[in-house]
Scaffold this active site. Sequence first.
Site, PDB file in Angstrom:
ATOM      1  N   LYS A 114       0.829  -1.214   0.000  1.00 35.53           N
ATOM      2  CA  LYS A 114       0.000   0.000   0.000  1.00 35.53           C
ATOM      3  C   LYS A 114       0.857   1.255   0.000  1.00 35.53           C
ATOM      4  O   LYS A 114       0.452   2.278  -0.549  1.00 35.53           O
ATOM      5  CB  LYS A 114      -0.956   0.002   1.200  1.00 35.53           C
ATOM      6  CG  LYS A 114      -2.102  -0.971   1.023  1.00 35.53           C
ATOM      7  CD  LYS A 114      -3.301  -0.575   1.858  1.00 35.53           C
ATOM      8  CE  LYS A 114      -4.459  -1.515   1.617  1.00 35.53           C
ATOM      9  NZ  LYS A 114      -5.603  -1.260   2.487  1.00 35.53           N
ATOM     10  N   LYS A 196      -4.014 -10.176  -6.670  1.00 36.57           N
ATOM     11  CA  LYS A 196      -5.221 -10.464  -5.896  1.00 36.57           C
ATOM     12  C   LYS A 196      -6.388  -9.621  -6.412  1.00 36.57           C
ATOM     13  O   LYS A 196      -6.182  -8.471  -6.806  1.00 36.57           O
ATOM     14  CB  LYS A 196      -4.891 -10.092  -4.439  1.00 36.57           C
ATOM     15  CG  LYS A 196      -5.963 -10.305  -3.449  1.00 36.57           C
ATOM     16  CD  LYS A 196      -5.562  -9.723  -2.094  1.00 36.57           C
ATOM     17  CE  LYS A 196      -5.921  -8.263  -2.005  1.00 36.57           C
ATOM     18  NZ  LYS A 196      -6.107  -7.748  -0.648  1.00 36.57           N
ATOM     19  N   LYS A 199     -10.756  -4.383  -4.409  1.00 41.64           N
ATOM     20  CA  LYS A 199     -11.847  -3.430  -4.648  1.00 41.64           C
ATOM     21  C   LYS A 199     -11.411  -2.248  -5.495  1.00 41.64           C
ATOM     22  O   LYS A 199     -12.216  -1.611  -6.151  1.00 41.64           O
ATOM     23  CB  LYS A 199     -12.383  -2.827  -3.334  1.00 41.64           C
ATOM     24  CG  LYS A 199     -12.165  -3.620  -2.089  1.00 41.64           C
ATOM     25  CD  LYS A 199     -12.713  -2.949  -0.844  1.00 41.64           C
ATOM     26  CE  LYS A 199     -11.892  -3.367   0.360  1.00 41.64           C
ATOM     27  NZ  LYS A 199     -12.562  -3.974   1.448  1.00 41.64           N
TER      28      LYS A 199
END
Length: 330
Positions: A114, A196, A199
């Site tokens: 992130k 992965k 969202k």
Amino acid sequence: MEQKKRIFSGIQPSGDLTLGSYMGAIRNWVALQEEYDCLYCIVDMHAITVRQVPADLRRRSLEQLAQYIACGLDPEKNIMFIQSHVPQHAELAWVLGCYTQFGELSRMTQFKQKSQQHADNITAGLFTYPVLMAADILLYQADLVPVGEDQKQHVELCRDIATRFNFSFSDTFTLPEPFIPKLGARIMSLGNPENKMSKSDPDGCVYLMDKPEDIMRKFKRAVTDCETAVRFDRENKPGISNLLTIYCAATGKTLEDAEAEFKDQGYGVFKPAVGEAVVELVRPIREEAARLLSDKAYLESIYKQGAERASALANKTLRKVYKKVGFVAR
Ligand code: TYM
């Protein structure tokens, strides 16, 4: 009667619920709700570790609650609440942060990923995110934490923090175990099966609220390989292996059965079949969530009651912790 064991888990309302979260986590929540005493949280405080549009965050938090219920979680049996409504999460996180090493947090894979994705905004909150997650779990003395594969490292860190605290004082926290499904623990992006499903990637991601035609389009366009065989081989055929996993998780079939079913068929038949299985899986969820969302007063009653019940439990742990670390009683 023997006390039931406890479960805690949560999802960030940072985007609409995805097929990945459903197959990796929520399905198990539904399956485990009879056997365990469960708390399911909408972790809005985690969501603000990256920038959110406030109005969207507020709307999604409520939608997420409707979707939890629509997925089959019974609001009578489970405590469902919004993290920011129970201030003990932030309070315990502060204490636990003082028993967590900088080095431990630096090693977290999700932080590393992130902080690359949000290189212009690497906040202290993003760094200490796993400490807040540990507080979520430890406040309720959870035995089991049903999550997808990507959260395993955070649950392990939570155990390390709890062990350290228990060792420094005396037994205070139950050590939680991650509960990760055999099938569906890591659903990959349809657009890039090396990553992965997340969202924040609308093309590679199926949302539970997607319309059937959008789901079909996403599956028909799913990236595969230049062979023709529908065969599970994660290494060499990540796209097809991911689709097989989704198909089996959606239909309850085994991988062998699914491979046999599509043995003589090409991807042109297989991909829409996976799409249809997913459309049927999510149809009742989408319809029920839409119905629930039209009754805001009902949803409000669930999250208010949930916060009250959660707060009473959380308080017990927090008082103990404050006493052990040496804070003067109020
Ligand atoms: P989050 O919001 O990223 O994801 C929610 C849950 O869905 C699982 N998941 C997946 N499983 C399989 N395949 C995928 N592609 C996929 N994407 C997501 C995640 O593993 C997770 O179980 N830190 C957590 C939220 C959290 C939490 C907690 C979880 C906060 N406090 C306490 C458990 C206990 C997170 O970011 O999940």
